[in-house]
Structure formats: structure tokens, C-alpha cells
Design an enzyme around this catalytic site. Structure first.
Site, PDB file in Angstrom:
ATOM      1  N   ARG A  19       0.819  -1.219   0.000  1.00 24.59           N
ATOM      2  CA  ARG A  19       0.000   0.000   0.000  1.00 24.59           C
ATOM      3  C   ARG A  19       0.848   1.262   0.000  1.00 24.59           C
ATOM      4  O   ARG A  19       0.479   2.278  -0.608  1.00 24.59           O
ATOM      5  CB  ARG A  19      -0.914  -0.023   1.239  1.00 24.59           C
ATOM      6  CG  ARG A  19      -1.934   1.098   1.295  1.00 24.59           C
ATOM      7  CD  ARG A  19      -2.626   1.119   2.636  1.00 24.59           C
ATOM      8  NE  ARG A  19      -3.783   2.011   2.672  1.00 24.59           N
ATOM      9  CZ  ARG A  19      -4.359   2.454   3.774  1.00 24.59           C
ATOM     10  NH1 ARG A  19      -3.873   2.064   4.966  1.00 24.59           N
ATOM     11  NH2 ARG A  19      -5.387   3.255   3.734  1.00 24.59           N
ATOM     12  N   ASN A  45      -7.484   6.713  -0.240  1.00 28.43           N
ATOM     13  CA  ASN A  45      -7.067   5.326  -0.403  1.00 28.43           C
ATOM     14  C   ASN A  45      -7.803   4.563   0.695  1.00 28.43           C
ATOM     15  O   ASN A  45      -7.585   4.816   1.880  1.00 28.43           O
ATOM     16  CB  ASN A  45      -5.542   5.226  -0.247  1.00 28.43           C
ATOM     17  CG  ASN A  45      -5.017   3.812  -0.317  1.00 28.43           C
ATOM     18  OD1 ASN A  45      -5.195   3.039   0.617  1.00 28.43           O
ATOM     19  ND2 ASN A  45      -4.339   3.496  -1.402  1.00 28.43           N
ATOM     20  N   SER A  46      -8.703   3.669   0.303  1.00 30.85           N
ATOM     21  CA  SER A  46      -9.573   3.005   1.279  1.00 30.85           C
ATOM     22  C   SER A  46      -8.778   2.169   2.271  1.00 30.85           C
ATOM     23  O   SER A  46      -7.685   1.683   1.967  1.00 30.85           O
ATOM     24  CB  SER A  46     -10.580   2.099   0.564  1.00 30.85           C
ATOM     25  OG  SER A  46     -11.453   2.850  -0.241  1.00 30.85           O
ATOM     26  N   GLN A  47      -9.372   1.989   3.461  1.00 31.04           N
ATOM     27  CA  GLN A  47      -8.694   1.200   4.483  1.00 31.04           C
ATOM     28  C   GLN A  47      -8.592  -0.251   4.021  1.00 31.04           C
ATOM     29  O   GLN A  47      -9.481  -0.772   3.324  1.00 31.04           O
ATOM     30  CB  GLN A  47      -9.420   1.302   5.812  1.00 31.04           C
ATOM     31  CG  GLN A  47     -10.826   0.748   5.839  1.00 31.04           C
ATOM     32  CD  GLN A  47     -11.566   1.219   7.086  1.00 31.04           C
ATOM     33  OE1 GLN A  47     -11.863   2.402   7.238  1.00 31.04           O
ATOM     34  NE2 GLN A  47     -11.841   0.291   7.982  1.00 31.04           N
ATOM     35  N   PRO A  48      -7.496  -0.916   4.363  1.00 32.79           N
ATOM     36  CA  PRO A  48      -7.258  -2.276   3.869  1.00 32.79           C
ATOM     37  C   PRO A  48      -8.386  -3.264   4.139  1.00 32.79           C
ATOM     38  O   PRO A  48      -8.680  -4.110   3.283  1.00 32.79           O
ATOM     39  CB  PRO A  48      -5.971  -2.681   4.595  1.00 32.79           C
ATOM     40  CG  PRO A  48      -5.253  -1.381   4.796  1.00 32.79           C
ATOM     41  CD  PRO A  48      -6.337  -0.382   5.086  1.00 32.79           C
TER      42      PRO A  48
END
Length: 200
Positions: A19, A45-48
Site C-alpha cells: 500500500r 485510499n480506502s482502508q485495507p
């Protein structure tokens, strides 16, 4: 271990596509945190964990053709590229040219040959001229299910296309079950927050 010579697990894809390289420099120290991170242009950037949930629902397989709509940093596009393997294709579509250029740079050197990027066309959702797609991932929230995207899924029956999309705060898995846009099976998978899907 992979489940076959060609298939890659989600864990393996995440390990191969760090990431950190998809984040602005000032955000890279937070790459390991399970939180969404700003990447500029009002996007995140979306959370994992959210990305993992969406990819699990999508059920990508080697050889699939995938549209990644709202590709942002390019992280999900790269992950999808690993999952589809060398025989598949993934097209990341983003409306912000700055993010698109950064995504292309971030993906360079990863050795993922199955991905490409395209700039969104005003007034058009997705890439109808490149359809049909086996899978569509939408990383922006729609007010209602866009029929124009359903129409870009592969037709129903065995192997009908699948789209994962947040609609009005709820994550939907949409499977095309027939040739008409209304021929779909929809399941609901909890509440999520995303930036709005821009349709004009």
C-alpha cells in the site's frame, strides 16, 4: 500457498502490492494502519479491511476481465491485476488526471502486465466500449444502482458478471442473471462510507 498454479490468494496479492507505494509521501508512514488515507483531489485510499471485503465479495478469478471504476491511487487496480493473472485484464478508470498519472508511476516496476489505466469520459460511467466485464469494482458511492454499469457486466446464466458497489451507504454485490439490465441478483453486505460517485 496458492490454491492452484494460477490462482493467487488475497493475502498473497496484498503482500505483492504494498500500500505504501500508492500513497503520497506524507501519508506513507500510515500505510500499515487500517484507516482511509487522503491522496489528494478530495479522494482517499480506502482502508485495507474495506478493500479486502470488496475483493472477497467480487470473487475475481484468473483470466477475468475487470473494470476498476474510481481507481484513485491505483492500489486496487494493481491488486486486481495480481488476482486475474497474466491471462486476465484490468482497466483502472479515474476522473482526476493527477491521480491517474501517479497511479501509473506507482504500478511501474511491479511486473503486473495485465493492468492499464484510462481517464474517465465526462457523462459516461465506466467503459461501455470495452465491455462486457466479468467483474466491476466501484470505489465510490452511488445514490442508486447505475443501470449503465449493470449493462457493462457479462450477461447472465453460468458465469454471469458481478459488480461490487456502495449504494446509499450500503455495500451491494450485484450479479447479472439475464440479458436485461434489470435481471440481477442483489445481496447486501453492511454499511460503508465512500466519496460520491460522479456521474456527469
Amino acid at each position: 500457498m496458492s490454491t492452484s498454479d494460477d490462482e493467487v490468494t488475497l493475502a498473497e496479492a496484498f503482500a505483492r502490492v504494498p500500500r505504501q507505494r500508492f500513497l503520497p509521501e506524507h501519508q506513507q508512514g500510515w500505510a500499515g494502519s487500517n484507516i482511509p488515507l487522503e491522496i489528494g483531489c478530495g479522494q482517499t485510499n480506502s482502508q485495507p479491511s474495506t478493500v479486502a471485503d470488496m475483493l472477497s465479495l467480487l470473487g475475481v478469478e484468473p483470466g477475468h476481465s475487470v473494470l476498476d471504476l474510481g481507481s484513485g491511487s491505483g492500489w486496487t487496480t494493481a491488486l486486481l491485476g495480481v488476482l486475474v493473472g497474466g491471462c486476465g485484464r484490468v482497466i483502472g478508470v479515474e476522473r482526476h488526471r493527477e491521480l491517474l498519472d501517479r497511479a501509473i508511476i506507482a504500478c511501474d516496476g511491479l511486473g503486473i502486465e495485465s493492468i492499464e489505466f484510462a481517464e474517465a469520459v465526462a457523462g459516461t460511467l465506466g467503459l461501455p466500449e470495452r465491455a462486457p466485464f466479468d467483474r466491476i469494482l466501484v470505489s465510490a458511492e452511488a445514490a442508486e444502482l447505475p443501470s449503465s454499469l449493470v449493462e457493462q457486466l457479462r450477461g447472465g446464466g453460468v458465469g454471469g458478471g458481478v459488480m461490487v458497489i456502495p449504494v446509499s451507504g450500503e455495500m451491494l454485490r450485484v450479479e447479472r442473471t439475464g440479458e436485461a439490465a434489470e435481471d440481477v441478483s442483489i445481496t447486501r453486505h453492511g454499511r460503508y462510507r465512500f466519496v460520491p460517485l460522479i456521474e456527469e
